[in-house]
Design an enzyme around this catalytic site. Structure first.
Site, PDB file in Angstrom:
ATOM      1  N   THR A  22      15.112  -4.218 -13.484  1.00  0.00           N
ATOM      2  CA  THR A  22      14.165  -5.217 -13.981  1.00  0.00           C
ATOM      3  C   THR A  22      14.587  -6.576 -13.424  1.00  0.00           C
ATOM      4  OG1 THR A  22      12.899  -6.002 -15.900  1.00  0.00           O
ATOM      5  CG2 THR A  22      15.265  -5.745 -16.220  1.00  0.00           C
ATOM      6  N   CYS A  28      15.233 -13.202 -21.850  1.00  0.00           N
ATOM      7  CA  CYS A  28      15.043 -11.788 -22.171  1.00  0.00           C
ATOM      8  C   CYS A  28      16.364 -11.029 -22.073  1.00  0.00           C
ATOM      9  CB  CYS A  28      14.033 -11.163 -21.212  1.00  0.00           C
ATOM     10  SG  CYS A  28      12.376 -11.869 -21.310  1.00  0.00           S
ATOM     11  N   HIS A  45      13.143  -4.018 -21.442  1.00  0.00           N
ATOM     12  CA  HIS A  45      13.136  -5.452 -21.129  1.00  0.00           C
ATOM     13  C   HIS A  45      12.607  -6.166 -22.371  1.00  0.00           C
ATOM     14  CE1 HIS A  45      12.370  -8.667 -17.852  1.00  0.00           C
ATOM     15  NE2 HIS A  45      12.265  -9.260 -19.025  1.00  0.00           N
TER      16      HIS A  45
END
Length: 159
Positions: A22, A28, A45
């Site tokens: 990712t 995040c 995520h």
């Protein structure tokens, strides 16, 4: 190798020879759950700390307080064995200049709630690269258990 990419508020379960990546983790969190025996692995995520039930159609992968359990459930459905699952996580950076406004401390909250959920589910957190103020791109390799963390201008770290 077959690389699987996930985006914001997405989760996926993989097995070797796949890897999962990712991009652009700022505040995040990129959480990996890894079965050390079967090598079945999953990544989510996480964007926000808490799920808001009053909003329609919120993706449970988006929020730490729902995503961790959902990822675990998905892995168990794919054949992962509960006693051999461990966690690794990265991200949760402080991306906003105002360190005093609690509303802007999303990264810190994402990390804290993710850790709370891991503890609640009795999943050991064996490695982490969290907080700070740099964005990260992360990739997990189930064959080796290596979690690669790349930070712009700072190179790569393996946890």
């Amino acid at each position: 190798m077959n690389r699987v990419t996930i985006g914001l508020a997405e989760m996926r379960v993989i097995r070797p020879p796949q890897s999962i990546i990712t991009y652009g983790l700022g505040s995040c969190v990129g959480l990996v759950l890894y079965d050390k025996v079967t090598k079945i692995s999953g990544m989510v995520h996480i964007v926000l700390p808490h799920y808001n039930k009053s909003l329609p159609n919120v993706n449970i992968a988006k929020c730490a307080d729902t995503a961790v359990a959902a990822l675990l459930t998905n892995m168990l459905k794919e054949g992962a064995k509960r006693p051999s699952i461990v966690a690794k996580m990265a991200g949760g950076a402080h991306m906003f200049k105002s360190a005093t406004n609690p509303l802007l401390m999303v990264g810190e909250k994402n990390v804290a709630v993710t850790k709370q959920m891991l503890k609640k589910l009795s999943i050991p957190l064996v490695a982490e690269d969290v907080l700070g103020n740099s964005g990260r791109t992360v990739e997990f390799f189930p064959e080796t258990g290596n979690y690669s963390i790349k930070v712009l201008g700072k190179g790569e770290k393996i946890i």
